[in-house]
Design a protein around this motif. Structure first.
Motif, PDB file in Angstrom:
ATOM      1  N   ALA A  43       0.818  -1.227   0.000  1.00 52.39           N
ATOM      2  CA  ALA A  43       0.000   0.000   0.000  1.00 52.39           C
ATOM      3  C   ALA A  43       0.847   1.269   0.000  1.00 52.39           C
ATOM      4  CB  ALA A  43      -0.943  -0.007   1.203  1.00 52.39           C
ATOM      5  N   VAL A  99      10.374 -13.414   0.129  1.00 51.30           N
ATOM      6  CA  VAL A  99       9.691 -12.318   0.834  1.00 51.30           C
ATOM      7  C   VAL A  99       8.298 -12.814   1.211  1.00 51.30           C
ATOM      8  CG1 VAL A  99       8.815  -9.950   0.623  1.00 51.30           C
ATOM      9  CG2 VAL A  99      10.942 -10.594  -0.544  1.00 51.30           C
ATOM     10  N   ARG A 101       4.461 -12.534   2.278  1.00 52.62           N
ATOM     11  CA  ARG A 101       3.426 -11.530   1.993  1.00 52.62           C
ATOM     12  C   ARG A 101       2.114 -11.945   2.622  1.00 52.62           C
ATOM     13  NH1 ARG A 101       2.846  -7.401  -2.163  1.00 52.62           N
ATOM     14  NH2 ARG A 101       0.659  -6.941  -2.482  1.00 52.62           N
ATOM     15  N   GLY A 104      -0.576  -7.476   1.803  1.00 49.45           N
ATOM     16  CA  GLY A 104       0.026  -6.371   1.037  1.00 49.45           C
ATOM     17  C   GLY A 104      -0.526  -5.003   1.414  1.00 49.45           C
ATOM     18  N   ALA A 111       6.743  -5.812   1.828  1.00 54.32           N
ATOM     19  CA  ALA A 111       6.405  -7.037   1.091  1.00 54.32           C
ATOM     20  C   ALA A 111       6.822  -6.958  -0.383  1.00 54.32           C
ATOM     21  CB  ALA A 111       4.908  -7.316   1.212  1.00 54.32           C
ATOM     22  N   SER A 166      -6.709  -0.997   8.819  1.00 57.20           N
ATOM     23  CA  SER A 166      -6.765  -1.920   7.681  1.00 57.20           C
ATOM     24  C   SER A 166      -7.262  -3.309   8.113  1.00 57.20           C
ATOM     25  CB  SER A 166      -5.359  -2.064   7.097  1.00 57.20           C
ATOM     26  OG  SER A 166      -4.457  -2.426   8.145  1.00 57.20           O
ATOM     27  N   CYS A 170      -5.894  -6.755   6.417  1.00 58.71           N
ATOM     28  CA  CYS A 170      -4.533  -7.192   6.757  1.00 58.71           C
ATOM     29  C   CYS A 170      -4.559  -8.513   7.530  1.00 58.71           C
ATOM     30  CB  CYS A 170      -3.801  -6.114   7.543  1.00 58.71           C
ATOM     31  SG  CYS A 170      -4.468  -5.791   9.167  1.00 58.71           S
ATOM     32  N   GLU A 178       4.942  -6.614  11.594  1.00 59.60           N
ATOM     33  CA  GLU A 178       5.093  -5.154  11.749  1.00 59.60           C
ATOM     34  C   GLU A 178       4.834  -4.690  13.177  1.00 59.60           C
ATOM     35  OE1 GLU A 178       6.291  -3.383   9.537  1.00 59.60           O
ATOM     36  OE2 GLU A 178       5.880  -4.303   7.601  1.00 59.60           O
ATOM     37  N   GLY A 182      -3.065   0.187  16.423  1.00 60.87           N
ATOM     38  CA  GLY A 182      -4.400   0.551  15.958  1.00 60.87           C
ATOM     39  C   GLY A 182      -4.999   1.555  16.909  1.00 60.87           C
ATOM     40  N   GLU A 232       9.698  -7.874  10.727  1.00 60.39           N
ATOM     41  CA  GLU A 232       9.400  -7.482   9.332  1.00 60.39           C
ATOM     42  C   GLU A 232       9.808  -8.535   8.298  1.00 60.39           C
ATOM     43  OE1 GLU A 232      10.298  -3.446   8.269  1.00 60.39           O
ATOM     44  OE2 GLU A 232      10.062  -2.700  10.306  1.00 60.39           O
ATOM     45  N   GLY A 236      12.506 -15.007   9.097  1.00 57.92           N
ATOM     46  CA  GLY A 236      11.813 -16.203   8.603  1.00 57.92           C
ATOM     47  C   GLY A 236      10.322 -15.913   8.493  1.00 57.92           C
ATOM     48  N   ILE A 237       9.545 -16.977   8.266  1.00 65.79           N
ATOM     49  CA  ILE A 237       8.107 -16.785   8.021  1.00 65.79           C
ATOM     50  C   ILE A 237       7.307 -17.387   9.172  1.00 65.79           C
ATOM     51  CG2 ILE A 237       6.189 -17.343   6.481  1.00 65.79           C
ATOM     52  CD1 ILE A 237       7.993 -17.166   4.158  1.00 65.79           C
ATOM     53  N   GLU A 450       4.196   2.375  13.928  1.00 64.09           N
ATOM     54  CA  GLU A 450       3.528   1.095  13.706  1.00 64.09           C
ATOM     55  C   GLU A 450       3.687   0.547  12.300  1.00 64.09           C
ATOM     56  OE1 GLU A 450      -0.477   2.146  14.821  1.00 64.09           O
ATOM     57  OE2 GLU A 450      -0.830   3.247  12.978  1.00 64.09           O
ATOM     58  N   ASN A 487      13.679 -11.853   3.267  1.00 60.25           N
ATOM     59  CA  ASN A 487      13.381 -10.430   3.092  1.00 60.25           C
ATOM     60  C   ASN A 487      14.618  -9.526   3.236  1.00 60.25           C
ATOM     61  OD1 ASN A 487      11.623  -8.487   2.326  1.00 60.25           O
ATOM     62  ND2 ASN A 487      10.485  -8.369   4.239  1.00 60.25           N
TER      63      ASN A 487
END
Ligand SMILES: Cc1cc2nc3c(=O)[nH]c(=O)nc-3n(C[C@H](O)[C@H](O)[C@H](O)COP(=O)(O)OP(=O)(O)OC[C@H]3O[C@@H](n4cnc5c(N)ncnc54)[C@H](O)[C@@H]3O)c2cc1C
Length: 500
Positions: A43, A99, A101, A104, A111, A166, A170, A178, A182, A232, A236-237, A450, A487
């Protein structure tokens, strides 16, 4: 990248694709021009770059196998480079990276991949695996959309409390990466406060568990799950998460207060906090944003309104009724206000928050693009910061509209722009952003509240951190990802990240 290097990279990417075809179906491997175009940005309107391919795994095992396949090809690339050390096609050839995702919706370019990147989308890992109303926890796949978790648990009067604007799009994985906040995080905390355990796939393709993934209870070991939060995508994932659920508050009182200046509005905010009230939200909307939402949502506001504060209390009904009375009678009475609306009606409340959360949508009526900046200053410095940001914006001839999570000093200046009518505007936005960041640091603030550092602010890391601090952070990153393939290019400035 030279032509010969591009040809070498393409050769290794084809080898990777052949390995992937052993366990992924055709519809899980997207590498056509249109696919790469669709995933070229998040975004953040100012950054874009196409990755080599986009993969859509169905489960953790597939994520692990993808990363193992990338590691196999990277070994071949390293051997090729050693064997052809003086040849141009090997010299600048980089290894393949990945990367993660979510949806997005990120706002720092996190991402976005590059020519040698494989985007691993978590979109299909979107299940709520289980939830436990007695222990108030849930186990989710990290591609689950934030708001969908709360929708599932609503019948038990429980919700996932981090509520980025979002949140209808999201994912929880993106929130974890991240450390998303909020509007209601001032009282209930950020994502890091809600994560108990994680299942992750490491950069070597191993499945590991961090924190209290299986038990869901705290103990005295190093809390690696919370350490992962905010990394971020560079550690890793995250494929599954054990998160806390919070009770949906019994009652709410929402106040919309109109002021004729930002200074008066922020003095009021500070007075509320000094008096030891703990509202769940304290949002500030400036005149630029008021102009947009007034037109988009047909708001009936007092003339001369230059700032709106949205204050919300939640909890036990009689307690918050008493708190609202004290705020009105002991604090608000000392301020010049233009208008006060107080509501406990659910529909009115929803409308007020729809207007705040829909500010970005309202910008669309003013300009086709908007760039949302994430800046933080100590709360007492908000009036000065906003005055200076306005001056910077005027200097660069930019259309500005600001909203703020004011209780946390977290400002979101938005630049509304149309590159077709004003082709130089993007360069001016970059220059203005640079000055805003310097201003925030001078005022005692930080780089991001944030939205993270990502691509957007990595070169600004030196504004805040010494080389030693950056080296230390980077060495920790390399414990999780020694070859820097998870990433890369994000968070660390180029002079620290030699591999980027
Ligand atoms: C209109 C609008 C309003 C917003 N409001 C807020 C707000 O109020 N508060 C706020 O904090 N943010 C806000 N954001 C920013 C954004 O929505 C959050 O940062 C969100 O957490 C990103 O989630 P995502 O699923 O879209 O992640 P993506 O954009 O897909 O990815 C973001 C980063 O997370 C990494 N990542 C994603 N999934 C994983 C995973 N499973 N494991 C490891 N790394 C992963 C990616 O590599 C990338 O670096 C807003 C964005 C928009 C467009």
């Amino acid at each position: 990248m030279s032509v010969s290097t591009t040809i070498s990279l393409a050769k290794f990417l084809t080898k990777l694709k052949n390995l992937l075809k052993d366990f992924l179906s055709q519809d899980q491997i997207l590498d056509q021009e249109i696919d790469r175009f669709l995933y070229e940005t998040d975004a953040t309107s100012l950054f874009k770059n196409q990755a080599a391919m986009v993969l859509l795994p169905n489960n953790t095992n597939e994520v692990a196998k993808i990363i193992q396949a990338i590691n196999i090809i990277n070994l071949e690339i390293k051997e090729f480079k050693q064997e052809n050390i003086f040849k141009p096609e090997a010299k600048n050839l980089s290894t393949i990276n990945f990367v993660a995702r979510g949806a997005g919706t990120g706002l720092s370019g996190g991402a976005i991949g590059k020519e040698s990147s494989v985007i691993i989308s978590l979109a299909r890992l979107n299940k709520l695996i289980s939830y436990d109303a007695f222990n108030r926890t849930a186990v989710v796949e990290t591609g689950l959309v934030n708001a969908h978790l709360s929708a599932h648990t609503k019948s038990q009067k429980l919700h996932f409390s981090p509520d980025p604007s979002s949140q209808e799009a999201c994912t929880i994985g993106g929130n974890i990466a991240e450390n998303a906040g909020g509007i209601h995080c001032y009282k209930h905390g950020l994502t890091s406060d809600q994560v108990l355990g994680l299942e992750i796939v490491t950069a070597q393709g191993q499945i590991e568990y961090l924190g209290e993934f299986h038990a869901g209870f705290k103990n005295s070991r190093l809390d690696l799950a919370r350490f992962f939060v905010g990394s971020e995508g560079t550690f890793g994932i995250a494929t599954k998460a054990l998160v806390k659920l919070q009770p949906i508050p019994e009652s709410f009182i929402t106040m919309q207060i109109s002021f004729d200046s930002i200074a008066e509005a922020t003095k009021f905010i500070s007075a509320v906090i000094k008096a030891a009230f703990r509202p769940t939200a304290l949002e500030l909307i400036d005149s630029g944003a008021i102009e947009a939402v007034k037109a988009a949502y047909q708001l009936n506001l007092a003339p001369k309104t230059k700032a709106i504060v949205l204050l919300e209390l939640d909890g036990n009904n009689s307690e918050i009724v008493e708190e609202a009375k004290l705020i009105r009678e002991e604090i608000l009475i000392n301020f010049q206000i233009l208008d006060l609306k107080t509501t406990q009606d659910q529909n009115e409340r929803k409308f007020l928050w729809k207007v705040r959360k829909g500010t970005v949508a309202a910008f669309g009526q003013i300009a086709p693009f908007w760039y949302l900046y994430d800046a933080v200053v100590p709360r007492s410095k908000i009036p000065e910061a906003m005055r200076e940001i306005e001056k910077i914006s005027d200097k660069y001839k930019l259309k500005l509209a600001t909203v703020a999570h004011a209780a946390d000093g977290n400002l979101h200046p938005n630049f509304l722009y149309d590159p077709d009518k004003d082709p130089e505007v993007i360069e001016r936005i970059h220059q203005a952003s640079h000055e805003i960041m310097q201003l925030c640091i001078q005022l005692g603030g930080v780089l991001s509240g944030e939205h993270g550092i990502g691509l957007e602010k990595k070169e600004y890391m030196t504004f805040m951190f010494s080389s030693q601090e950056l080296e230390l952070m980077y060495s920790i990153r390399k414990i999780f990802d020694p070859d820097v393939i998870s990433n890369p290019d994000k968070i660390f400035p180029i002079r620290i990240c030699k591999e980027c």
